[in-house]
Design a protein around this motif. Structure first.
Motif: not given
Length: 276
Positions: A112-140
């Motif tokens: 459900a997460f578009p590639r455009a909201v996926l950032g760098r790894s947060n240091g844990w396997e399989g996880e990437r930071w989210l672009d929390i500025r894109q609230v219209s995408v992340l809110r739903p």
């Protein structure tokens, strides 16, 4: 940033940390207080944990109900409505752990997460930071996750990774971006009749205290930051606190003085705990 591996009995206040050790076994930054409670749930009925409540935090798979404490914080995806109901029958309040700041490739809604909201790894396997500025995408997406917590019968949510602005996410996030997103997260929870905890993000406590019902903190003793959580205690709101590396003998006295709900855990957040 310090946070746990991603993978509440009675509501009476317990004096400090009293349990013995247990063995292994939208685009709108509106005030959450403005959101209507779901049908049949008023704001006054929402669970409001008081300082000093003992708790268990277990995120590695299904909850083990053997720890005799009034509060359980468990993974929202890994546990079913039956698991939550079992804890409720034992008198516990139950918090739903949900990652709201990073994408996890092991979650059923990962697509459900578009590639455009996926950032760098947060240091844990399989996880990437989210672009929390894109609230219209992340809110739903987050609304659906909190719907899951509500529908399974949870009393509250623990939204994790709500301080991405202080990390190397791959996005130019600001404190204002984070404040807006965190207010949105609190709004989503309260609209569903769920209490919500502020996870870490100590610098923004002054702006967020009125919008969050309790706090969850990692390693404030190790980093000399526990006093910064005092506004929650002064407001009559619990602070659920863990250390990973500091022995209980070195932080429990201070935790009792500050009325924190403190314990020592292993980083994998299994069943083992050593409470103050």
């Amino acid at each position: 940033m310090r946070y746990a591996v991603a993978a509440l009995v009675t509501a009476a206040v317990l004096g400090g940390c009293s349990a013995p050790p247990s063995g292994e076994a939208g685009d709108r930054p509106t005030s959450p207080g403005d959101s209507p409670a779901p049908s049949g749930t008023s704001e006054q009925e929402r669970w409001r944990p008081q300082p000093g409540l003992d708790w268990q935090w277990q995120l590695d798979a299904r909850a083990d109900p053997s720890v005799d404490v009034p509060v359980y914080d468990i993974d929202g995806f890994e546990n079913s409505a039956a698991d939550v109901a079992r804890l409720h029958r034992a008198g516990r309040k139950v918090i739903c752990y949900v990652n709201v700041g990073a994408w996890e490739d092991f979650r059923p809604d990962k697509d459900a997460f578009p590639r455009a909201v996926l950032g760098r790894s947060n240091g844990w396997e399989g996880e990437r930071w989210l672009d929390i500025r894109q609230v219209s995408v992340l809110r739903p997406i987050m609304e659906r996750r909190f719907d899951m917590c509500r529908d399974k019968g949870f009393d509250a949510v623990e939204p994790d990774l709500v301080e991405g602005y202080g990390n190397d996410t791959g996005f130019p996030l600001t404190a204002s971006d984070q404040l807006r997103y965190n207010l949105m997260i609190a709004d989503i929870a309260h609209a569903r009749g769920l209490s919500v905890g502020l996870k870490n993000d100590l610098p923004q406590i002054p702006q967020l205290l009125d919008h969050f019902d309790f706090a969850v903190n990692e390693e404030c003793a190790q980093y000399g930051e526990c006093e910064e959580l005092s506004p929650f205690i002064a407001a009559g709101k619990a602070v659920f606190h863990v250390e990973y590396a500091v022995p209980t003998a070195e932080f429990c006295a201070e935790s009792r003085r500050l009325k924190l709900s403190s314990m020592l855990k292993k980083p994998e957040l299994g069943v083992w705990r050593e409470a103050c």
